[in-house]
Design an enzyme around this catalytic site. Structure first.
Site, PDB file in Angstrom:
ATOM      1  N   HIS A   1       0.793  -1.218   0.176  1.00 47.35           N
ATOM      2  CA  HIS A   1       0.007   0.172  -0.024  1.00 47.35           C
ATOM      3  C   HIS A   1       0.692   1.287  -0.017  1.00 47.35           C
ATOM      4  O   HIS A   1       0.241   2.380   0.059  1.00 47.35           O
ATOM      5  CB  HIS A   1      -1.023   0.001   1.235  1.00 47.35           C
ATOM      6  CG  HIS A   1      -0.321   0.401   2.604  1.00 47.35           C
ATOM      7  ND1 HIS A   1       0.211  -0.545   3.148  1.00 47.35           N
ATOM      8  CD2 HIS A   1       0.048   1.601   3.242  1.00 47.35           C
ATOM      9  CE1 HIS A   1       0.832  -0.088   4.092  1.00 47.35           C
ATOM     10  NE2 HIS A   1       0.789   1.040   4.229  1.00 47.35           N
TER      11      HIS A   1
HETATM   12  C1  UD1 Z   1      -2.141   5.610   5.375  1.00 46.66           C
HETATM   13  C2  UD1 Z   1      -0.664   6.194   6.035  1.00 46.66           C
HETATM   14  C3  UD1 Z   1       0.294   5.233   5.947  1.00 46.66           C
HETATM   15  C4  UD1 Z   1      -0.316   3.830   6.578  1.00 46.66           C
HETATM   16  C5  UD1 Z   1      -1.508   3.451   6.005  1.00 46.66           C
HETATM   17  C6  UD1 Z   1      -2.177   2.281   6.620  1.00 46.66           C
HETATM   18  C7  UD1 Z   1      -0.202   8.645   5.997  1.00 46.66           C
HETATM   19  C8  UD1 Z   1       0.405   9.882   5.191  1.00 46.66           C
HETATM   20  N1  UD1 Z   1      -0.295   7.433   5.583  1.00 46.66           N
HETATM   21  O1  UD1 Z   1      -1.732   5.605   3.985  1.00 46.66           O
HETATM   22  O2  UD1 Z   1       1.308   5.511   6.997  1.00 46.66           O
HETATM   23  O3  UD1 Z   1       0.638   2.915   6.311  1.00 46.66           O
HETATM   24  O4  UD1 Z   1      -2.749   4.608   6.211  1.00 46.66           O
HETATM   25  O5  UD1 Z   1      -3.055   1.559   5.843  1.00 46.66           O
HETATM   26  O6  UD1 Z   1      -1.127   9.069   6.897  1.00 46.66           O
HETATM   27  N2  UD1 Z   1      -9.034   4.534   0.750  1.00 46.66           N
HETATM   28  C9  UD1 Z   1     -10.281   4.115   0.960  1.00 46.66           C
HETATM   29  N3  UD1 Z   1     -10.768   3.885   2.039  1.00 46.66           N
HETATM   30  C10 UD1 Z   1     -10.335   3.946   3.145  1.00 46.66           C
HETATM   31  C11 UD1 Z   1      -9.187   4.399   3.413  1.00 46.66           C
HETATM   32  C12 UD1 Z   1      -8.381   4.851   1.999  1.00 46.66           C
HETATM   33  O7  UD1 Z   1     -10.892   4.004  -0.221  1.00 46.66           O
HETATM   34  O8  UD1 Z   1     -10.891   3.640   4.058  1.00 46.66           O
HETATM   35  C13 UD1 Z   1      -8.211   5.202  -0.514  1.00 46.66           C
HETATM   36  C14 UD1 Z   1      -8.550   6.524  -0.814  1.00 46.66           C
HETATM   37  O9  UD1 Z   1      -8.602   6.278  -2.286  1.00 46.66           O
HETATM   38  C15 UD1 Z   1      -7.464   7.179  -0.472  1.00 46.66           C
HETATM   39  C16 UD1 Z   1      -6.295   6.216  -0.437  1.00 46.66           C
HETATM   40  O10 UD1 Z   1      -6.938   5.002  -0.153  1.00 46.66           O
HETATM   41  O11 UD1 Z   1      -7.266   8.410  -1.115  1.00 46.66           O
HETATM   42  C17 UD1 Z   1      -5.020   6.430   0.505  1.00 46.66           C
HETATM   43  O12 UD1 Z   1      -5.624   6.552   1.871  1.00 46.66           O
HETATM   44  P1  UD1 Z   1      -4.818   7.356   3.001  1.00 46.66           P
HETATM   45  O13 UD1 Z   1      -5.641   7.370   4.269  1.00 46.66           O
HETATM   46  O14 UD1 Z   1      -4.557   8.971   2.389  1.00 46.66           O
HETATM   47  O15 UD1 Z   1      -3.393   6.716   2.964  1.00 46.66           O
HETATM   48  P2  UD1 Z   1      -2.991   5.325   2.883  1.00 46.66           P
HETATM   49  O16 UD1 Z   1      -2.080   5.081   1.756  1.00 46.66           O
HETATM   50  O17 UD1 Z   1      -4.048   4.415   3.695  1.00 46.66           O
HETATM   51  N1  UDP Z   2      -3.595  -5.635   8.690  1.00 43.52           N
HETATM   52  C1  UDP Z   2      -4.829  -6.195   8.787  1.00 43.52           C
HETATM   53  N2  UDP Z   2      -5.713  -6.550   7.801  1.00 43.52           N
HETATM   54  C2  UDP Z   2      -4.971  -6.345   6.428  1.00 43.52           C
HETATM   55  C3  UDP Z   2      -3.737  -5.748   6.492  1.00 43.52           C
HETATM   56  C4  UDP Z   2      -3.138  -5.320   7.696  1.00 43.52           C
HETATM   57  O1  UDP Z   2      -5.397  -6.249  10.061  1.00 43.52           O
HETATM   58  O2  UDP Z   2      -5.617  -6.780   5.664  1.00 43.52           O
HETATM   59  C5  UDP Z   2      -2.831  -5.129  10.092  1.00 43.52           C
HETATM   60  C6  UDP Z   2      -1.626  -5.890  10.345  1.00 43.52           C
HETATM   61  O3  UDP Z   2      -1.469  -7.119  10.904  1.00 43.52           O
HETATM   62  C7  UDP Z   2      -0.710  -4.782  11.085  1.00 43.52           C
HETATM   63  C8  UDP Z   2      -1.219  -3.539  10.545  1.00 43.52           C
HETATM   64  O4  UDP Z   2      -2.576  -3.922   9.885  1.00 43.52           O
HETATM   65  O5  UDP Z   2      -1.081  -5.022  12.337  1.00 43.52           O
HETATM   66  C9  UDP Z   2      -0.481  -2.887   9.673  1.00 43.52           C
HETATM   67  O6  UDP Z   2      -1.179  -1.782   9.294  1.00 43.52           O
HETATM   68  P1  UDP Z   2      -0.753  -1.245   7.814  1.00 43.52           P
HETATM   69  O7  UDP Z   2      -0.045  -2.263   7.021  1.00 43.52           O
HETATM   70  O8  UDP Z   2      -2.043  -0.632   6.994  1.00 43.52           O
HETATM   71  O9  UDP Z   2       0.007  -0.003   7.882  1.00 43.52           O
HETATM   72  P2  UDP Z   2       1.711   0.341   8.336  1.00 43.52           P
HETATM   73  O10 UDP Z   2       1.948  -0.622   9.510  1.00 43.52           O
HETATM   74  O11 UDP Z   2       2.389   0.092   7.152  1.00 43.52           O
HETATM   75  O12 UDP Z   2       1.601   1.902   8.642  1.00 43.52           O
END
Ligand code: UD1
Ligand code: UDP
Length: 358
Positions: free
Chosen positions: A204
């Site tokens: 992601h």
């Molecule tokens: C965010 C965090 C990242 C973390 C990740 C965990 C920041 C800068 N990034 O990244 O550190 O590792 O969350 O998963 O805060 N979207 C949906 N539904 C949702 C959430 C997201 O459709 O419930 C889609 C949207 O298109 C959105 C994109 O995902 O624009 C990115 O979401 P965003 O929260 O901005 O960043 P992440 O890539 O999820």
């Molecule tokens: N995780 C989850 N379901 C998923 C993918 C990840 O519960 O489908 C959990 C994972 O076990 C870990 C956390 O989400 O505890 C990690 O979050 P993510 O990868 O979204 O973000 P990051 O740690 O890179 O910020």
């Protein structure tokens, strides 16, 4: 004592669960502020439901957007909540935009701020998370470090006051949920998976998903492996579809919706290897003793690499061979603590509030 915990994204919720439990066990008043950064059921509510986290007291409903928009809106609305609630301390978790907004709002209002997962560094400023971590560390009053490396990183930046080695709250979360996952998750049966017969993939990071060449290289490598399960983050889904990579991938490997924490623990525990760009998943792979291949140039969890259980692979390299060939070399060490981080953290927050923060 009144503590505001500020969360918004999936990894924030997982880190909140054990800390919230500890705060409430001691009869402190907790105000949970959810920025709304993540909002799909499987990125958000499922963690509250499965991990027993109380419903947020405030839901700011910010949603997706550019970094400036998202962080700015969160900052404005978090400030309003803090003005109304006047907590004794704010706790923020990790490195998301919700973490930065919460930390900044507290610091500007002179409310004591505790940062859980302080001191982590990938030394890559192209990562939005690296900017968030550095800024939050520099404006927090209490720096709660999961590892010794984190303490050393802070020292190099001149931060030595109120820095503590607590261990990692994700060990607490895992300990709390492992047995429940074994009895309640049926994900292996549902997907027809045998233990240690499949690769588990999660992708992601913006540097992988938003770059067509990098995402193509990852998609082709995953297609090249025998059996892959890929709980797909909405960001990855969006770009796999946009770059025309989704259909082929879906034909070759198991693309599933993101799963809840209990299913994820079982998927991780029974995988033959884990392929990821997630911070938390690298750490969980290490804790569970599953070899991990990280699709990045850098990692903030460098101990997992130094111990030989995690290897960094860049999209330009032969990813499929790197995944197939990787074998851990050493015994694992106890680098993330023993699962007592939350208790230590709440002790330290009590002390900070009681002492006036000196
Ligand atoms: C965010 C965090 C990242 C973390 C990740 C965990 C920041 C800068 N990034 O990244 O550190 O590792 O969350 O998963 O805060 N979207 C949906 N539904 C949702 C959430 C997201 O459709 O419930 C889609 C949207 O298109 C959105 C994109 O995902 O624009 C990115 O979401 P965003 O929260 O901005 O960043 P992440 O890539 O999820
Ligand atoms: N995780 C989850 N379901 C998923 C993918 C990840 O519960 O489908 C959990 C994972 O076990 C870990 C956390 O989400 O505890 C990690 O979050 P993510 O990868 O979204 O973000 P990051 O740690 O890179 O910020």
């Amino acid at each position: 004592m009144k503590i505001a915990t500020i969360v918004g994204a999936r990894p924030n919720f997982i880190k909140l669960a054990p800390v919230s439990k500890e705060i409430r066990k001691r009869d402190h008043k907790e105000v949970i502020v959810h920025t709304g950064q993540h909002y799909n059921y499987e990125m958000d509510r499922i963690f509250f439901d499965q991990m027993g986290i109380a419903a947020p007291d405030y839901h700011l409903g910010i949603g997706s957007g550019s970094h400036g928009f998202q962080t700015g809106e969160m900052l404005k609305k978090t400030e309003e909540v803090l003005q109304k609630e006047v907590p004794d301390a704010v706790i923020v978790f990790g490195d998301t935009n919700s973490t930065l907004a919460g930390g900044l709002a507290a610091a500007k209002m002179h409310i004591k701020c505790a940062h859980i997962e302080a001191g982590l560094r990938s030394f890559d400023k192209r990562m939005p998370e690296e900017i968030n971590r550095v800024l939050v560390d520099h404006c927090s009053d209490l720096l709660l470090c999961p590892t010794r490396t984190a303490i050393d990183n802070l020292k190099r930046e001149g931060i030595v006051q109120n820095v503590h080695l607590t261990g990692d709250v994700m060990v607490d979360a895992q300990k709390d949920c492992e047995r429940i996952a074994e009895s309640e998750s049926h994900i292996l049966e549902a997907l027809g998976l045998k233990p240690w017969s499949y690769y588990l993939a999660t992708v992601h990071r913006a540097s992988n998903t938003d770059d067509p060449e990098n995402l193509r290289a990852i998609a082709l490598a995953l297609q090249d492996l025998d059996d892959v399960v890929f709980p797909c983050h909405p960001r990855a889904e969006k770009y796999l579809k946009k770059f025309g990579l989704w259909d082929d991938l879906e034909k070759k490997i198991r693309m599933i919706k993101p799963v809840g924490y209990l299913d994820m623990l079982l998927l991780e525990k029974n995988a033959k290897k884990i392929v990821t760009d997630s911070g938390g998943v690298q750490k969980e792979a290490y804790l569970l003793g599953i070899p991990c291949i990280t699709l990045r140039d850098t990692t903030e969890w460098i101990e997992t690499v130094n111990d030989g259980w995690n290897v960094l692979v860049r999209p330009g390299e032969d990813i499929a061979s790197a995944i197939r060939d990787f074998r851990p070399r050493h015994e694992r060490q106890d680098v993330f603590g023993k699962g007592r981080a939350s208790a230590m953290i709440v002790d330290l927050v009590e002390k900070l509030v009681g002492s006036g923060g000196s």
